[in-house]
Design an enzyme around this catalytic site. Structure first.
Site, PDB file in Angstrom:
ATOM      1  CE  LYS A  30      16.574   6.346   1.089  1.00  0.00           C
ATOM      2  NZ  LYS A  30      17.481   6.741  -0.026  1.00  0.00           N
ATOM      3  CB  SER A  31      13.022  -0.948   0.609  1.00  0.00           C
ATOM      4  OG  SER A  31      12.078  -0.471   1.523  1.00  0.00           O
ATOM      5  CG  HIS A  96       8.598   4.154  -4.103  1.00  0.00           C
ATOM      6  ND1 HIS A  96       9.552   3.176  -3.903  1.00  0.00           N
ATOM      7  CD2 HIS A  96       9.272   5.333  -4.178  1.00  0.00           C
ATOM      8  CE1 HIS A  96      10.752   3.753  -3.852  1.00  0.00           C
ATOM      9  NE2 HIS A  96      10.604   5.038  -4.024  1.00  0.00           N
ATOM     10  NE  ARG A 249      21.666   6.508   6.348  1.00  0.00           N
ATOM     11  CZ  ARG A 249      21.978   5.910   7.486  1.00  0.00           C
ATOM     12  NH1 ARG A 249      22.957   6.378   8.245  1.00  0.00           N
ATOM     13  NH2 ARG A 249      21.322   4.840   7.881  1.00  0.00           N
ATOM     14  N   GLY A 251      23.905   1.897   3.718  1.00  0.00           N
ATOM     15  CA  GLY A 251      23.439   0.646   3.142  1.00  0.00           C
ATOM     16  C   GLY A 251      23.660  -0.547   4.053  1.00  0.00           C
TER      17      GLY A 251
END
Length: 283
Positions: A30-31, A96, A249, A251
């Protein structure tokens, strides 16, 4: 999920054979992973003269369907998966895993690694929203508190965030031709500069004619959150049993301010200051 990741990493370490032209897109979860994948795919697709036609990969599949994760999609069941569909060059993968988990496999390879780093507090909030969405539960402040404690202690799937960031940061300092360290916030504030930087690193720079014809802006528009989230493929389809819509979402930069308490903010900031001290890496 922990079980899948664990065996996926082990199988990758046992069986992956890098090729010199491979491209690996890396990130802490989530980066900005989805965006980085989309931009890279668009950069490479433009070389096939598919920048805007109906056959563009991004119009028919989600970035995560196009660029698989080593440990989740490919090596989760076997150390020798069928890589026949990656016969074209360059092969494009994602992970990841921290760089330290891949070092022995890639230490003799000149393949390209692109790492995107995001403000840890925004990463935490994005993970919270994502976790609630995929489990179809309401936003739970108790879950946020639990995830916050795991972040601070470093007991998360891919290890402490500070070690994750530092592994790629040090890799980029040691060999900037092998590892490109990108910041999500800079990609947001200076998108044209950053996508050109990415293209240069991947040895597919924009020509003067492309820049003058608006190719840079076309790719940025194609890969924008607004556009990708509006595509039918990202509204009604899934990858790994995750609805594509959950990958998109806000961002936004700094959205954490709407959810974290001052005490949480100070705790994370103190950890960052302590763990990154002397490295040259700052948030």
């Amino acid at each position: 999920m922990t079980y899948i990741v664990f065996w996926g990493v082990l199988n990758f370490q046992r069986g992956f054979q890098p090729q010199d032209t491979d491209i690996i897109l890396a990130s802490f979860p989530k980066s900005g992973t989805t965006w980085l994948k989309a931009l890279t795919v668009a950069l490479l697709e433009r070389l096939k003269n598919r920048s805007s036609d109906d056959h563009h990969l991004l119009l028919s599949d989600n970035p995560h369907g196009i660029v698989p994760f080593f440990e989740i999609d490919m090596y989760n069941e076997s150390s020798s998966p069928d890589l026949a569909k990656f016969s074209s060059f360059p092969r494009l993968f994602s992970t990841h895993m921290p760089l330290t988990a891949m070092h022995e496999i890639l230490k003799e390879s000149p393949c390209k690694i692109v790492y995107v780093c995001r403000d840890v507090k925004d990463t935490l909030i994005s993970l919270w929203f994502f976790g609630c969405a995929i489990h179809k539960i309401e936003l739970d402040k108790n879950l946020l508190e639990s995830m916050f404690k795991s972040f601070c202690s470093g007991t998360v799937y891919y290890g402490p965030f500070w070690e994750h960031h530092l592994s790629y940061w040090k890799g980029s300092l040691e060999n900037h031709n092998h590892v490109l360290f990108m910041r999500y916030e800079e990609m947001k504030s200076k998108p044209r500069d950053q996508i050109k930087r990415l293209a240069d690193f991947l040895d597919c720079p924009f020509t003067k004619e492309e820049e003058e014809s608006g190719s840079v802006d076309q790719i940025l528009d194609l890969c924008s959150l607004r556009n990708l989230s509006s595509l039918e493929v990202n509204k009604a389809h899934k990858t790994n049993n995750v609805d594509h819509k959950n990958y998109f979402r806000k961002g936004e930069v700094g959205d954490w301010k709407n959810y974290l308490t001052p005490e949480m903010e100070n705790k994370i900031d103190m950890i960052i200051q302590e763990k990154l001290q002397g490295s040259g890496l700052k948030f």
